[in-house]
Design a protein around this motif. Structure first.
Motif: not given
Lengths: 101, 369
Positions: A51-57
């Protein structure tokens, strides 16, 4: 540095309709992202979950929308590292998300 | 892994007959072509021309040997084989937008059509009038119904729609069947009752599939996710954000494993772990091809570095079997519990048949539970 990164990504204003809050949050995250050194980016990206990666993107793309002096270059590096972990799916999720960052 | 290229145009939809010797496909126009297998080749035996709009869904009932087709002309036709000719019967669906998908129920006494008019039409044959009658399920669907699948008890129907939700309805028609017994999804099942609705993910639900027992339902969404619902686990949803482009089709091959395929042109395996309630990516189901990799000369390396800021070659040709997105998967042999063969058709006009045994031996760390 890493701590600032995590704190900035925590509690992101996804559900609010208040544009001012979103812009403030974007500004904070952008500041953190641009103050990273290129060598440290990979370590920061690896410390995030799915989820963090998605948010970062989402933040990276938001940052692309309003380019400042030096932001694009460092954002592109963040993009490359996040893509390596999240794959094309994370970009698709940025495009299809109904709750923007 | 057999690959057969039928046309240069996308195959909109396909359906197999009972013994898998004949295949009905829509070659992206108003017709349905039926091909018969002759050894390694496919010969066209019939052309079904009745629709005025592109045919968007075909389903072939295995026992009663009837084909139902639906199209963008807002109609559905039920075709029966009389002698050597397929004769159509019009079914008035009472919809004012295109029909998108159609499925026979397991007992083949009714079929469901999903359409752009935000309605599911359940059609059954009325003996007295010699006519197909249809009933609508309207609430609370808010957008086009893209995919349907029936539960083995012939009553429950899962529908995936463009309003990002997957729902399970009861399609109980008292004229053609007796009251169904209670299932893990609920016990009171009047017509049109919403048994279950998923919470919003963010993508159109492209494809949905019940498992063989009917206790699990899986769907794929346009936001590159695969979700699975287990009725026995008190409606906990297991979802997996995939790392690839969105998937367009999904099917169960055992109770715990799913095969899904989509815009990335190769099928993928997903495994559901019941004890943990989680979905995991099982692997790419792609037969590795021997591609000749010539080494890069130093000059080419620098050119690449200058132009693209990377030192690797990028292959222009896709290395997968299908050269364009896969739009539909169907199980050929073994049923949804112990599938041994499945087939995929795609926008490259080709059909390929995948054999589970040879996949398992070719890709060594593939584990199908």
């Amino acid at each position: 540095m890493l701590q600032a990164f995590h704190t900035a990504l925590r509690n992101s204003p996804l559900n609010t309709k208040n544009q001012a809050i979103k812009e403030r949050a974007q500004g904070v995250v952008l500041k953190v992202l641009t103050s990273f050194k290129s060598s440290e980016i990979e370590q920061a990206v690896n410390s995030l979950d799915r989820n963090g990666i998605d948010l970062l993107m989402k933040y990276v793309y938001k940052g692309f929308e309003k380019p400042t002096e030096n932001s694009s270059a460092i954002l592109l590096q963040w993009h490359e590292k996040a893509l390596a972990v999240g794959g094309l799916g994370s970009i698709v999720r940025v495009l299809t998300a109904r709750k923007t960052v | 892994m057999a690959y057969h290229s039928f046309l240069l145009e996308p195959i909109s939809c396909h359906a197999w007959n009972k013994d898998r010797t004949q295949l009905a496909i829509c070659p992206n126009n108003h017709e349905v072509h039926i091909y018969k297998k002759a050894g390694e080749k496919w010969n066209k035996v019939h052309e079904l021309k009745e629709h005025n709009g592109q045919v968007t869904g075909i389903d072939w009932a295995p026992e009663s040997n009837r084909i139902v087709t639906c199209g963008t002309d807002r109609n559905a036709y039920v075709w029966t084989l009389k002698g050597n000719v397929w004769k159509p019967t019009l079914v008035i669906l009472r919809i004012n937008r295109a029909a998108r998908c159609v499925k026979w129920s397991p007992k083949e006494n009714k079929f469901a059509v999903g359409s752009g008019s935000r309605v599911i039409s359940i059609c059954y044959f009325e003996q007295e009038n010699d006519w197909w009658v249809c009933k609508h399920i309207k609430k609370p669907i808010r957008s086009t119904v893209l995919s349907l699948d029936w539960h083995p008890n012939n009553v429950l129907l899962a529908a995936g729609a463009c309003d990002f939700k997957c729902r399970i309805f009861s399609a109980y028609i008292k004229e053609v069947e007796e009251r169904p017994s209670p299932t893990p999804w609920g016990s009171k099942m009047p017509f049109g009752e919403l048994m279950f609705e998923s919470s919003s993910s963010c993508g159109w639900v492209h494809s949905i599939c019940f498992s063989e027992s009917g206790n699990r339902v899986a769907w794929v969404g346009h936001d590159s996710t695969v979700c699975l619902w287990d009725a026995n686990k008190k409606m906990a949803v297991a979802s997996l954000s995939v790392e690839t482009l969105p998937l367009l089709a999904v099917t169960f091959i055992t109770e715990n494993s799913l095969v899904a395929a989509g815009h990335d042109c190769y099928p993928m395996l997903f495994t559901y772990d019941e004890s943990q309630g989680s979905l995991t990516f099982g692997g790419k189901l792609e037969v590795p091809k021997q591609s000749s990799q010539r080494g890069l000369t130093a000059r080419e390396r620098f050119q690449n570095l200058d132009k693209k800021a990377s030192t690797e070659t990028n292959n222009v040709m896709l290395e997968t079997l299908h050269k364009n997105s896969i739009s539909q998967i169907s199980v050929i042999a073994g049923g949804k519990a112990k599938c041994t063969q499945f087939c995929t058709t795609g926008m490259d006009g080709g059909l390929s048949i995948w054999d589970i045994k040879s996949l398992e031996s070719a890709l060594k760390d593939l584990k199908i539970k």
